[in-house]
Scaffold this active site. Structure first.
Site, PDB file in Angstrom:
ATOM      1  N   CYS A   1      27.781   0.835 -12.459  1.00  0.00           N
ATOM      2  CA  CYS A   1      28.303  -0.422 -11.693  1.00  0.00           C
ATOM      3  C   CYS A   1      28.704  -1.686 -12.681  1.00  0.00           C
ATOM      4  O   CYS A   1      29.529  -1.425 -13.502  1.00  0.00           O
ATOM      5  CB  CYS A   1      27.578  -0.802 -10.543  1.00  0.00           C
TER       6      CYS A   1
ATOM      7  N   LEU B   1       0.884  -1.217  -0.189  1.00  0.00           N
ATOM      8  CA  LEU B   1      -0.010   0.077   0.110  1.00  0.00           C
ATOM      9  C   LEU B   1       0.702   1.299   0.350  1.00  0.00           C
ATOM     10  O   LEU B   1       0.402   2.412  -0.163  1.00  0.00           O
ATOM     11  CB  LEU B   1      -0.940   0.100   1.172  1.00  0.00           C
ATOM     12  N   GLY B   2       2.144   1.011   0.206  1.00  0.00           N
ATOM     13  CA  GLY B   2       3.122   2.231   0.216  1.00  0.00           C
ATOM     14  C   GLY B   2       3.169   2.890   1.399  1.00  0.00           C
ATOM     15  O   GLY B   2       2.944   4.018   1.766  1.00  0.00           O
TER      16      GLY B   2
ATOM     17  N   GLY C   1       6.123   2.812   3.294  1.00  0.00           N
ATOM     18  CA  GLY C   1       7.249   3.602   3.146  1.00  0.00           C
ATOM     19  C   GLY C   1       7.150   4.977   2.575  1.00  0.00           C
ATOM     20  O   GLY C   1       7.621   6.112   3.299  1.00  0.00           O
TER      21      GLY C   1
ATOM     22  N   HIS D   1      27.013   3.970  -7.369  1.00  0.00           N
ATOM     23  CA  HIS D   1      25.359   4.022  -7.905  1.00  0.00           C
ATOM     24  C   HIS D   1      25.066   5.485  -7.484  1.00  0.00           C
ATOM     25  O   HIS D   1      24.559   5.633  -6.366  1.00  0.00           O
ATOM     26  CB  HIS D   1      24.627   2.960  -6.788  1.00  0.00           C
TER      27      HIS D   1
ATOM     28  N   THR E   1     -15.511  -0.455   3.832  1.00  0.00           N
ATOM     29  CA  THR E   1     -14.598  -0.310   5.057  1.00  0.00           C
ATOM     30  C   THR E   1     -14.590  -1.455   5.939  1.00  0.00           C
ATOM     31  O   THR E   1     -13.638  -1.591   6.784  1.00  0.00           O
ATOM     32  CB  THR E   1     -15.599   0.396   5.878  1.00  0.00           C
TER      33      THR E   1
ATOM     34  N   GLU F   1      22.324   6.810  -8.638  1.00  0.00           N
ATOM     35  CA  GLU F   1      21.121   7.081  -8.488  1.00  0.00           C
ATOM     36  C   GLU F   1      20.492   7.115  -6.839  1.00  0.00           C
ATOM     37  O   GLU F   1      19.693   7.728  -6.466  1.00  0.00           O
ATOM     38  CB  GLU F   1      20.164   5.872  -9.035  1.00  0.00           C
TER      39      GLU F   1
ATOM     40  N   GLY G   1      26.763  -2.163 -15.418  1.00  0.00           N
ATOM     41  CA  GLY G   1      26.670  -1.492 -16.736  1.00  0.00           C
ATOM     42  C   GLY G   1      28.107  -0.933 -17.077  1.00  0.00           C
ATOM     43  O   GLY G   1      28.347  -0.498 -18.355  1.00  0.00           O
ATOM     44  N   MET G   2      28.848  -0.357 -16.137  1.00  0.00           N
ATOM     45  CA  MET G   2      30.342   0.104 -16.412  1.00  0.00           C
ATOM     46  C   MET G   2      31.088  -0.981 -16.555  1.00  0.00           C
ATOM     47  O   MET G   2      32.055  -1.080 -17.818  1.00  0.00           O
ATOM     48  CB  MET G   2      30.793   0.746 -15.513  1.00  0.00           C
TER      49      MET G   2
HETATM   50  N1  GLN Z   1      28.165  -7.799 -10.141  1.00  0.00           N
HETATM   51  C1  GLN Z   1      29.238  -6.697 -10.046  1.00  0.00           C
HETATM   52  C2  GLN Z   1      29.701  -6.738  -8.801  1.00  0.00           C
HETATM   53  O1  GLN Z   1      29.682  -7.247  -8.014  1.00  0.00           O
HETATM   54  C3  GLN Z   1      28.387  -5.338 -10.122  1.00  0.00           C
HETATM   55  C4  GLN Z   1      27.625  -5.329  -8.910  1.00  0.00           C
HETATM   56  C5  GLN Z   1      26.540  -4.280  -9.129  1.00  0.00           C
HETATM   57  O2  GLN Z   1      26.340  -3.846 -10.273  1.00  0.00           O
HETATM   58  N2  GLN Z   1      26.056  -3.503  -8.110  1.00  0.00           N
HETATM   59  O3  GLN Z   1      30.982  -6.078  -8.949  1.00  0.00           O
END
Ligand code: GLN
Length: 542
Positions: free
Chosen positions: A380, A15-16, A18, A514, A187, A516, A382-383
């Protein structure tokens, strides 16, 4: 004087709670109070770090290196107060501590029981370190009636008797379902849920009722009467278009007024909600839109990317555009050409992730972005995948790979076994425990002057939150840089790559951390702001 507000949930999960807690925190803050938010999680994991993102959603990492529930992300985004290790606890953690003490003999022969030992440990946690706050909002995970939640409910019930009079409030979040055949908001589920709460000794003071339409007067009256609350304490929490409208909507429904009245703190003054109005207005009236592909592996559960979605929204707010997200399962690119999926999109984002499944698909997405000059943000994993791609395609290291997927002759990404945390050396072994052993929390990084990323941050010294076990291998730096992949950001000791960027590309950045997790609606993260800006530029080219 610190006041406690306990937030429980009933009828159904999701229900949200948080979000509701975070929004109440924001409202109290807007009235000048100092607010802290904490979460009690009834599950048996010691922390959510080892839980699957597709089951539990994102793991939110704090500056001090705790892996916590994603609700702490809401708390941070709504109040701007960085969460800490001490803001989230689970049954698993409590039992682990108690059993460790028991084995040490600390209980001097006593029989260890849920009441008082577990409930005392919960109470100690709840009460600890709150002196500087006017309000501590404590959210209890799960739904009333869950077996594993009972010790938490018992502990907060006891606190109601033990705290000085008038310093404690209970808010119960429930659902009023609309039944089309009856044409009514019902209700009864709320009545049952409150009956359940009262059977364990908790009388809610305020009902926060989720619903999809206004609550008629008669239903309000009924709820008040049957649930034994004041009629003004039945607060409508209607669905809103954006989560950033929630504080304003609660304000209009009088939630903060009711909380303050409960504590005898009535005030004629209005809360200062200007910044929420600005955000709400911007989300509602974008001046354009961009579409970003998220190529990941947990796309079935959007909660797995909670902070990411919010950070992209913030990037949109900063640029006054709506950011449309196109979710793509990375594995698809292992079978099919990414072109038809990615064509016409304005940015590609490969988020954090673990394990081999979908990794080659992410590498293909990175290649597509690099070759077609589409803005790319790799976070992460993705890099790491972008670096493997560059190693293979640009530096001619065909066998380049990550040791996360097994032994490889070219470990361009490898296991991290030693690193500095401040002045201390942290060490890990390959076959050690999985729980809590990654490189976790805030670490500083130094960005090369003149690099794209330094320009984006507007400086060269940054600190960002990490959660990873593997790391781009410095041994390949020279070859990769010669091929056009710049290691623009490094750990302060120069040993760990923190960010990379492709030279000559309009916007191609990989970060080992991260970003974000630190973005906020009223303080969008520079990387997301810049990434969305690059997507806008790209959209003009399509
Ligand atoms: N699996 C990768 C690592 O452990 C990247 C982790 C992540 O993307 N948070 O380094």
């Amino acid at each position: 004087m610190t006041r406690y507000v306990f937030i429980t949930g009933g009828v159904v999960s999701s229900l949200g709670k948080g979000l509701a807690s975070a929004a109440l925190g924001a409202l109290l803050q807007a009235r000048g109070y100092k607010v802290r938010l904490r979460k009690l999680d009834p599950y048996l994991n010691v922390d959510p770090g080892t839980m699957s993102p597709t089951q539990h959603g994102e793991v939110f990492v704090t500056d001090d290196g705790a892996e916590t529930d994603l609700d702490l992300g809401h708390y941070e985004r709504f109040t701007g107060v960085p969460a800490t290790k001490a803001d989230n606890i689970t049954t698993g953690r409590i039992y682990l501590d108690i059993i460790t003490k028991e084995r040490r003999g600390d209980y001097l022969g006593a029989t260890i029981q849920v009441i008082p030992h577990v409930t005392n440990a919960i109470k100690e946690f709840v009460l600890d370190g709150n002196d500087a706050y006017d309000f501590v909002l404590v959210e209890i995970g799960g739904t009333v009636g869950d077996i594993e939640g009972l010790p938490f409910f018992e502990a907060i019930r006891q606190l109601g008797q033990e705290l000085p009079r008038g310093l404690c409030a209970y808010i119960h979040l429930t659902l009023l379902p609309y039944i089309p055949s009856a044409g009514e908001l019902k209700t009864k589920p709320t009545q049952h849920s409150v009956a359940e709460l009262r059977s364990i000794g908790i009388q809610p003071d305020i009902l926060l009722c989720r619903c999809d339409r206004p609550i008629p007067r008669e239903e309000r009256r009924k709820l008040a009467q049957f649930c034994n609350v004041r009629e003004t304490a039945v607060i409508e929490a209607r669905d809103v278009a954006s989560i950033y409208d929630v504080p304003l909507s609660y304000r209009d429904e009088g939630l903060d007024r009711e909380v303050l009245a409960h504590f005898g703190l009535e005030s004629a003054a209005e809360p200062k909600l200007e910044r929420w109005r600005t955000i709400s207005e911007r989300v509602r009236n974008p001046e354009g839109e961009v579409s970003i592909a998220i190529v990941g592996k947990y796309t079935g559960l959007k909660d797995a990317y909670k902070s990411l979605i919010e950070a992209l929204t913030h990037g949109g707010i900063a640029n006054r555009v709506k950011v449309n997200l196109e979710w793509i399962e990375a594995e698809i690119f292992e079978r099919e050409d990414p072109g038809p999926f990615l064509e016409g999109l304005n940015g590609i984002l490969v988020p954090g992730g673990f394990g081999q499944r979908g990794a080659e698909g992410k590498i293909r997405a990175a290649r597509y972005a690099r070759e077609k000059k589409i803005p790319y943000l790799g976070i992460c994993f993705g890099m790491q995948m972008a670096v493997v791609e560059a190693a293979r395609s640009l530096a001619g290291i065909e066998a380049a790979n990550s040791t996360e997927f097994g032994p490889t002759p070219e470990p361009v990404v490898g296991l991290l076994t030693e690193w500095m945390r401040g002045n201390e050396l942290e060490r890990r072994v390959a076959e050690g425990d999985l729980g809590g052993t990654m490189r976790l929390g805030s670490y500083r990084a130094t960005l090369a002057p003149g690099s794209r990323i330094a320009e984006i941050y507007g400086g060269t010294a940054i600190a960002e939150r990490h959660r990873h076990r593997y790391e781009v291998n410095m041994a390949y730096r020279d070859r990769l840089e010669a091929a056009g992949l710049r290691f623009a950001g490094l750990s302060p000791d120069g040993l760990l790559p923190e960010t990379v960027e492709v030279e000559g590309h309009p916007w191609f950045i990989g970060v080992q951390f991260h970003p974000e997790l630190k973005s906020r609606p009223f303080e969008p993260h520079p990387l997301f702001k810049s990434f969305v800006e690059a997507a806008i530029v790209q959209s003009r080219l399509v």
